[in-house]
Write an enzyme that holds these catalytic residues in place. Structure first.
Site, short mmCIF file in Angstrom:
data_model
loop_
_atom_site.label_atom_id
_atom_site.label_comp_id
_atom_site.label_asym_id
_atom_site.label_seq_id
_atom_site.Cartn_x
_atom_site.Cartn_y
_atom_site.Cartn_z
N GLY A 18 37.65 86.32 0.47
CA GLY A 18 37.06 87.65 0.37
C GLY A 18 37.68 88.48 -0.73
CB SER A 19 36.61 90.63 -3.18
OG SER A 19 36.58 89.38 -3.82
N GLY A 20 38.52 92.72 -1.60
CA GLY A 20 38.61 94.05 -1.02
C GLY A 20 39.63 94.86 -1.78
N GLY A 21 39.53 96.19 -1.62
CA GLY A 21 40.44 97.06 -2.35
C GLY A 21 40.30 96.77 -3.83
CG MET A 22 41.71 98.42 -6.67
SD MET A 22 42.84 99.62 -7.40
CE MET A 22 44.00 99.84 -6.06
CB VAL A 25 42.20 87.67 -0.20
CG1 VAL A 25 43.19 86.97 0.72
CG2 VAL A 25 42.62 89.13 -0.41
CE LYS A 40 44.78 92.80 -2.69
NZ LYS A 40 45.02 93.99 -1.84
CG ASP A 128 42.05 102.86 1.34
OD1 ASP A 128 41.23 103.70 1.75
OD2 ASP A 128 41.73 101.83 0.72
#
Length: 603
Positions: A18-22, A25, A40, A128
């Site tokens: 997945g991808s998240g924030g900046m 992963v 990450k 956050d």
């Protein structure tokens, strides 16, 4: 980047999870220890976010926080090595299974509050907390992750201003431009639990758009929960408008334990059943648009919408973050004095400069030496800083000469320019001031169009005229010897004449204190009953020579911290190649000034 790649000769990438924030992963295998880990990789070119997250994670060891093992470098890219947790984000749980019961939400919240209490004990602030940053294992275990914008609180207090977070979970004080503290984390957790039981954040659903959410967050009045049950009073406390009125993270943990019927010190935790499925609009935290607003020194970050390819983005509300009519837009409305009050005594500077400008003076006390002045100018689209059309921040490293400059882009391609300057303060110390002002301006712009001036210009003010209408083509030919096409500036308060050859002329409206108009040693003439002051200058990297004639338009009185007697003036600037004599330059500028002085009315 494919699977089966080995990072740093040790970690084999097995699956992109997945991808998240900046960051992005991956599930990976540590070939040396034979354990599964998560890697990450920063999506930012400089990897600074990975370094920051590693430092925060390394300083925190807690059963409710994803463990950080190491940070490694592979082919100049930094990777964060973390505990791998087979889990779903709370956002994915809600998107897949629907809202939680109040008791189940409280059990999740108690575990996150436990993690936040540990962070706050170490003077750390997450900044956050959202459903996407909470991982939930099938057995109900919850862990907090994604410290990419976390800070030690003492750094947050003394560093550059930051407006950071996801719009649906922003505390009111952060949306208004203040810095994040422990109370901001408590609010964000309360907003997350609100979303867990209601299917939307307290600032509205994601389908309404991030700008509407930021505007509501700045208003400080969250939506009333309808399905919170016994969790309702806890949410009300955690979502208090003022940070001082919210419980600490540790107190929130105790309150949530009671609602959830658990004791984290002695009992295992289970999620329990979700709430009965009801007709709610899917808010899709994993796919719906999210916004990260960050203002950091030396970095260019815009408000970036992140979404899955299949997600339909919400339209930005009409007029949001736009300029509107230029001549009635109020630059002073974008300046929030409280954003820079920690730097000293703040005085508003409403008169100095062109009519598109407003400023602040920051001093150590009611009187004394100036620390820094900050000016905010409203600009035409695409002025001075590259492409426009997105709502966000353009940040530049400090320039030489005691200045720091920042830009805020609006959605209609207009922009605001913020300049902090001082003769005594180093540029590196000016940028936190400029960024604090920028953060406040951004929070105001996110609520709607730039506010209008509360009082219109007086009918005899220079501001009611248009600079490009003061001179005709024949006047320019008479003065400069060539035709120079005009180009209007913001609000029609300046006009540039150039044919891209060796001559440039500008007519600019300005306001200045009376004693600064005619300083000793400057040449002064009287043109058609108006004072005119002459001066020469050089500009640009090529040190091009120029002459300015300042023509008095109207003196006026306005009581300000910097003085009470002011003058509206018209600047006539002429620049030629470096071989031109000062007399030649000033002759062109004077001819232009004489043509205008004979036509304009006396104020």
């Amino acid at each position: 980047m494919g699977e089966d790649r080995t990072i740093a000769g040790r970690y084999r990438l097995d699956e992109h999870v997945g991808s998240g924030g900046m960051g992005s992963v991956w599930r990976a295998l540590d070939l040396e220890l034979g354990r599964v880990v998560a890697l990450k990789h920063s999506t930012l070119a400089d990897g600074g976010q990975i370094r920051r997250e590693a430092r925060i994670g390394a300083g925190l060891h807690h059963p409710r926080v994803v463990t950080v093992f190491d940070v490694i470098v592979d082919e100049d890219a930094r990777w964060l090595v973390m505990e791998y947790l087979p889990s779903r984000s709370l956002g994915r749980v809600l998107a897949d299974d629907g809202p939680l019961s109040p008791e189940a939400a409280a059990r999740v919240g108690a575990q996150v509050a436990d993690a936040l209490a540990a962070m706050h004990d170490r003077s750390m602030v997450h900044r956050d907390v959202t459903p996407e940053n909470i991982l939930v294992v099938d057995d109900g275990t919850v862990k907090l992750t994604d410290f990419g914008i976390a800070r030690w609180s003492e750094v947050t207090r003394t560093g550059g201003a930051l407006l950071a977070g996801t719009p649906g979970y922003l505390p009111p004080e952060v949306a208004a431009g203040d810095e994040s503290g422990p109370g901001a984390d408590v609010f964000a957790l309360g907003a997350t639990l609100f979303a867990a039981v209601e299917g939307r954040s307290p600032w509205g659903g994601a389908e309404e758009g991030p700008y509407a959410q930021i505007r509501r967050a700045a208003s400080g009045v969250p939506t009333t929960p309808e399905s919170a049950g016994d969790l309702g009073p806890v949410l009300s406390a955690m979502l208090a408008t003022t940070p001082a009125d919210r419980p600490t993270a540790r107190a929130a943990k105790s309150m949530l334990e009671k609602v959830g019927g658990i004791d984290l010190a002695s009992a295992p935790v289970t999620m329990g059943a979700s709430a009965p499925r009801r007709a709610v609009r899917r808010w899709g935290l994993g796919a719906a648009a999210a916004v990260l607003v960050a203002v950091t020194a030396g970095t260019t970050l815009a408000i970036a919408e992140r979404s899955a390819p299949t997600t339909t983005q919400s339209a930005v509300p009409a007029g949001m973050a736009t300029m509107g009519d230029q001549r009635s837009a109020d630059p002073c409305a974008l300046l929030l004095e409280e954003t820079v009050s920690r730097y000293g005594k703040v005085f508003r500077d409403t008169e100095y400069g062109n009519f598109n400008r407003c400023g602040l003076w920051i001093k150590p006390g009611p009187t004394g030496e100036e620390i820094v002045s900050v000016g905010l100018e409203l600009l035409e689209p695409d002025t001075g800083a590259g492409p426009t059309g997105d709502f966000g921040v353009k940040a530049w490293m400090p320039e030489a000469g005691g200045t720091c400059e920042r830009f805020l882009d609006l959605l209609d391609a207009h922009r605001a320019r913020i300049v902090a300057e001082s003769d005594t303060v180093e540029p590196k110390n000016l940028c936190p001031v400029a960024e604090s002002v920028l953060t406040g301006a951004m929070s105001v712009a996110a609520r709607g169009p730039v506010p209008r001036r509360p009082v219109p210009f007086a009918s005899n003010s220079l501001a009611t005229l248009k600079a490009c209408e003061l001179l005709g083509n024949a006047d320019i030919v008479t003065a400069a010897g060539v035709e120079l096409p005009p180009s209007r500036g913001f609000g029609d308060w300046d006009c540039a004449y150039t044919d891209n050859r060796e001559i440039e002329a500008d007519v600019t409206f300005y306001r200045i204190r009376d004693f600064e108009f005619a300083r000793p040693g400057k040449r002064m003439e009287v043109i058609n009953g108006r004072r005119a002051v002459y001066s020469t200058f050089t500009s640009g990297d090529d040190k091009q020579s120029g002459c300015r004639v300042k023509l008095e338009f109207k003196p006026y009185t306005k009581v300000t911290e910097e003085g009470n007697q002011w003058i509206e003036v018209i600047h006539f600037d002429v620049e030629l190649d470096s071989a031109a004599s000062p007399d030649k330059l000033c002759s062109v500028a004077e001819t232009m000034a004489r043509a205008v002085a004979g036509r304009i009315p006396f104020g």
